[in-house]
Design an enzyme around this catalytic site. Structure first.
Site, PDB file in Angstrom:
ATOM      1  N   THR B  23      -2.634  33.513   9.826  1.00 42.75           N
ATOM      2  CA  THR B  23      -2.343  34.703  10.518  1.00 42.75           C
ATOM      3  C   THR B  23      -2.377  36.045   9.809  1.00 42.75           C
ATOM      4  O   THR B  23      -1.945  35.832   8.740  1.00 42.75           O
ATOM      5  CB  THR B  23      -1.450  34.958  11.474  1.00 42.75           C
ATOM      6  OG1 THR B  23      -1.672  36.110  12.583  1.00 42.75           O
ATOM      7  CG2 THR B  23       0.007  35.077  11.043  1.00 42.75           C
ATOM      8  N   CYS B  29       5.582  42.773  13.639  1.00 41.53           N
ATOM      9  CA  CYS B  29       5.363  41.572  14.278  1.00 41.53           C
ATOM     10  C   CYS B  29       6.137  40.562  13.496  1.00 41.53           C
ATOM     11  O   CYS B  29       6.566  40.723  12.104  1.00 41.53           O
ATOM     12  CB  CYS B  29       3.993  40.952  14.367  1.00 41.53           C
ATOM     13  SG  CYS B  29       3.001  42.231  15.382  1.00 41.53           S
ATOM     14  N   HIS B  46       2.369  34.450  16.530  1.00 43.42           N
ATOM     15  CA  HIS B  46       2.196  35.995  16.179  1.00 43.42           C
ATOM     16  C   HIS B  46       2.904  36.830  17.147  1.00 43.42           C
ATOM     17  O   HIS B  46       2.124  37.175  17.991  1.00 43.42           O
ATOM     18  CB  HIS B  46       0.932  36.327  15.700  1.00 43.42           C
ATOM     19  CG  HIS B  46       0.842  37.671  14.839  1.00 43.42           C
ATOM     20  ND1 HIS B  46      -0.149  37.841  13.930  1.00 43.42           N
ATOM     21  CD2 HIS B  46       1.523  38.823  15.062  1.00 43.42           C
ATOM     22  CE1 HIS B  46       0.072  39.103  13.346  1.00 43.42           C
ATOM     23  NE2 HIS B  46       0.977  39.710  14.186  1.00 43.42           N
TER      24      HIS B  46
END
Lengths: 197, 153
Positions: B23, B29, B46
């Protein structure tokens, strides 16, 4: 906003609002850097939170962002986005060695001018936060901004305006981001202003 | 080349060796890597926000609902939550000017730690906080999580 679509009228109203905000913002910046700046017609999109970074460019690339939060009657963000090299070129003539501080000052001034004009026109109280700036992965920066607007919605209104210095062709984008509640407030304020269409 | 599966923001994927889950652009995040060591099965999430404040929102965006969904999905591969370990990456504050105790990155981290503790999933490693974005690769062969920071120019 129940649906994720805007009507043609809403689209027109918001485009006009964005143009007004941008043209008021660009004037003082132009004066500050002593260069003429051309702006394009705003592009307006209602997009899913997770798609905002891709809408703005190559999400994995490094960009320079200057952001100011909009507070008061509407919640949103004003964002100045430039390629890192362009950002430095833009302010180097007035602030060599202090580019980051100069960019934040630009964010400060453009937010003040844009929100002053919009607040007056819409009859809304729009206040600005201190400016913040960063140069990093576009997606990482944008997701932090959209996260703040995204606890209650899947969609964000993105008003984007490209600008470029007339002589030196240093370009970038100016964005206004609003959550759906704030978009509705802006729309009803505009309608009230123009005689309740 | 091992097969790679990319996980978008507010999404997750479940995979098994020799797959590598990846990712990109983790800022405030938090990426959660869940791993079953013996069977080399894992999940990469995520996560954007701690919890939803409205209805009918993307459940994969929020810590509580995303972790529940990932554990359900792992259950389909006969992996129970008690077999998992976790690694957390992210929770940065991209714009230093807004650094405060209530920043989204740390709220994400704290909520995820709380949820994992409630479920009983131990956290083996963390790389959190700071002011820069991160990319990561989660190799399901070894369970190794590699973090690729921004190359400063």
């Amino acid at each position: 906003m129940k649906s994720s679509q805007l009507t043609a009228l809403e689209h027109d109203i918001l485009t006009e609002v964005a143009t007004m905000g941008a043209s008021h913002a660009i004037g003082p910046i132009s004066k500050m850097i002593n260069a003429r700046i051309d702006i394009e017609v705003p592009v307006l999109k209602l997009v899913e939170l997770e798609d905002v970074a891709e809408l703005m460019g190559e999400a994995d690339k490094d960009m320079t962002a200057v952001m100011v939060k909009i507070q008061g009657d509407a919640a949103g963000t004003i964002l100045l986005l430039m390629e890192p090299r362009a950002a430095i070129e833009l302010v180097r003539p007035i602030a060599a060695g202090q580019e980051a501080a100069a960019l934040e000052e630009i964010g400060n001034i453009l937010a003040g001018s844009a929100l002053g004009a919009l607040g007056h026109f819409l009859g809304l109280t729009l206040m600005q936060s201190v400016p913040g700036s960063a140069t990093d992965m576009l997606r990482a920066m944008i997701n932090e901004i959209t996260a703040e607007l995204g606890t209650q919605t899947d969609h964000i209104l993105v008003l984007g305006i490209s600008f470029r210095t007339t002589e030196t062709h240093i370009g970038g984008q100016l964005y206004f981001l609003f959550d759906p509640n704030s978009t509705q407030k802006i729309l009803s304020a505009s309608r009230a202003k123009s005689g309740g269409q | 080349m091992k097969p790679k599966i990319n996980v978008d923001t507010s999404d997750f994927a479940v995979g098994s060796a020799p797959q590598v889950l990846t990712t990109a652009g983790i800022g405030s995040c938090v990426a959660v890597c869940l791993y079953q060591k013996e069977r080399h099965i894992g999940a990469l999430l995520h996560i954007m926000l701690p919890r939803a404040e409205g209805d009918h929102l993307n459940p994969r965006r929020f810590a509580d609902t995303a972790i529940n969904l990932a554990i359900l999905e792992l259950g389909k591969h006969s992996v129970g939550p008690d077999e998992l370990t976790a690694k957390l990456v992210g929770g940065a504050q991209m714009f230093k000017a807004f650094a405060s105790a209530g920043n989204i990155g740390m709220r994400n981290v704290e909520e995820i730690r709380r949820i994992l503790q409630t479920i009983g999933i131990p956290i083996e490693a963390e790389d959190i906080g700071g002011n820069t974005g991160r990319n990561l690769e989660f190799d399901l062969d070894s369970g190794l999580v590699t973090i690729i920071g921004r190359v400063t120019t």
